[in-house]
Write a protein that holds these residues in place. Structure first.
Motif, mmCIF file in Angstrom:
data_model
loop_
_atom_site.group_PDB
_atom_site.id
_atom_site.type_symbol
_atom_site.label_atom_id
_atom_site.label_comp_id
_atom_site.label_asym_id
_atom_site.label_seq_id
_atom_site.Cartn_x
_atom_site.Cartn_y
_atom_site.Cartn_z
ATOM 1 N N ASP A 204 45.666 1.933 27.564
ATOM 2 C CA ASP A 204 44.405 1.211 28.111
ATOM 3 C C ASP A 204 44.687 0.930 29.441
ATOM 4 O O ASP A 204 45.856 0.687 30.165
ATOM 5 N N THR A 205 43.716 1.495 30.231
ATOM 6 C CA THR A 205 43.940 1.580 31.666
ATOM 7 C C THR A 205 42.686 1.235 32.444
ATOM 8 O O THR A 205 41.650 1.201 31.944
ATOM 9 N N ALA A 206 43.121 0.712 33.680
ATOM 10 C CA ALA A 206 41.987 -0.028 34.670
ATOM 11 C C ALA A 206 41.582 1.150 35.603
ATOM 12 O O ALA A 206 41.000 0.786 36.413
ATOM 13 N N TYR A 207 42.351 2.309 35.531
ATOM 14 C CA TYR A 207 42.116 3.130 36.637
ATOM 15 C C TYR A 207 41.176 4.483 35.922
ATOM 16 O O TYR A 207 41.930 5.368 35.313
ATOM 17 N N PRO A 208 39.887 4.405 36.046
ATOM 18 C CA PRO A 208 39.201 5.821 35.340
ATOM 19 C C PRO A 208 39.116 6.888 36.199
ATOM 20 O O PRO A 208 39.408 6.751 37.451
ATOM 21 N N ALA A 209 39.120 8.076 35.731
ATOM 22 C CA ALA A 209 39.190 9.409 36.559
ATOM 23 C C ALA A 209 37.980 9.387 37.257
ATOM 24 O O ALA A 209 36.956 8.971 37.013
ATOM 25 N N SER A 210 38.279 9.879 38.413
ATOM 26 C CA SER A 210 37.146 10.226 39.444
ATOM 27 C C SER A 210 36.221 11.267 38.901
ATOM 28 O O SER A 210 36.613 12.178 38.125
ATOM 29 N N GLN A 211 35.022 11.114 39.484
ATOM 30 C CA GLN A 211 34.082 12.020 38.922
ATOM 31 C C GLN A 211 34.123 13.365 39.241
ATOM 32 O O GLN A 211 33.891 14.274 38.374
#
Length: 321
Positions: A204-211
């Motif tokens: 579970d992460t608060a860092y989504p992959a960049s577009q």
């Protein structure tokens, strides 16, 4: 019968099925066929001149008589052993001879079993080799006619991983050109996740992959699916596990390469710290391998160096020593 099936059957005959009668006369043992195999044999239409060698009837009768003699002797020995075991009779020499014969039979059966295992392993090795070559040719890593190693094959040969061909397809794809250092590191982290992390682990992460990383993964999907189909068709579906891509991890690796601290990442993500450390270390290792391939992958040099500058710091740098 389909021509391709016939040709495949011909190519499938292992070289070890042949023996040399003399320096330039190859022979192959055959058995009697039936109407179906006769049709296939006629369809093969070999280009070489075949000469059928038959044994004489007299020799065949002598061989059959010898086999019958062996069977008779073994039957008599079995009967002798049963009688001695039943009434306790027989000399020590008899019992010793029977024991030695039983041991010899056991060893003979074991030797035959080992022989079959070796032949089966050799057959599987040869089949796997031919399937790998066919995959390399289908992906343009090898030239079909000459088996010359093409640029994609050179890249695959120059890097180390669980599936070097998949990594080479990623690194030579136009989708990776122009990514920043953190973006490129994030993409590699998503690609390498299957190598490093256990299946079914909680993430579970608060860092989504960049577009841009998401777009690159989308563009790579066709190549990934094509390689997955080739491996499945070659009965190598177990390799497909290494083709899994986890975008949840791309954001974490990208954040680390962009300067986030270890404490920040651990506070913002639900992931085992050991798993994350292994993923970051493996990403750094692959980045270093890529940075050394200045002739094969010159367009990735700047992104690699930028990513390495952001990732080689404590506690990861200490683990790399």
């Amino acid at each position: 019968y389909d021509t391709e099936q016939v040709e495949a059957a011909t190519a499938g005959v292992r070289p070890t099925a042949w023996q040399l009668l003399s320096a330039d006369v190859p022979t192959m043992a055959v058995t009697s066929g039936n109407n179906a195999t006769a049709v296939i044999a006629l369809a093969l239409q070999p280009k070489m001149q075949w000469t059928e060698l038959r044994t004489s009837n007299a020799l065949s009768k002598q061989l059959e008589a010898a086999k019958e003699g062996v069977r008779t002797s073994l039957a008599a020995l079995d009967q002798h052993r049963k009688v001695n075991n039943a009434d306790g009779a027989g000399t020590a020499a008899d019992r010793s001879a029977i024991s030695q014969m039983a041991t010899a039979r056991t060893l003979q059966k074991r030797a035959e079993s080992l022989k079959q295992e070796i032949l089966a392993a050799d057959e599987n090795t040869w089949r796997n080799f031919t399937e790998v070559v066919s995959i390399l040719m289908a992906t343009n890593a090898l030239e079909k006619d000459t088996l010359r190693v093409l640029p994609l094959g050179l890249v695959a040969r120059s890097i180390q991983g669980q599936n070097e061909l998949w990594l080479a397809l990623v690194l030579t794809h136009p989708a990776v050109i122009g990514l920043s250092g953190p973006e490129f590191a994030g993409l590699l982290g998503a690609i390498l996740s299957a190598e490093v992390l256990r299946k079914g682990g909680m993430i579970d992460t608060a860092y989504p992959a960049s577009q841009r990383v998401v777009d690159a993964v989308d563009q790579l999907e066709e190549s990934r699916q094509h390689l997955s189909d080739l491996q499945s068709d070659a009965s190598m579906g177990q390799w497909n596990d290494m083709l899994l891509v986890d975008l949840r991890l791309a954001g974490i690796v990208e954040a680390w390469a962009a300067g986030a601290t270890w404490q920040q990442i651990m506070a913002d993500c639900a992931i085992d710290d050991g798993d994350l450390a292994r993923l970051l270390i493996r990403t750094v290792d692959l980045l270093k391998q890529i940075s050394w391939q200045t002739e094969l992958l010159p367009y990735l040099k700047d992104s690699c160096l930028e990513a390495l500058r952001g990732m080689e710091r404590k506690p990861i740098a200490e683990s790399l020593i």
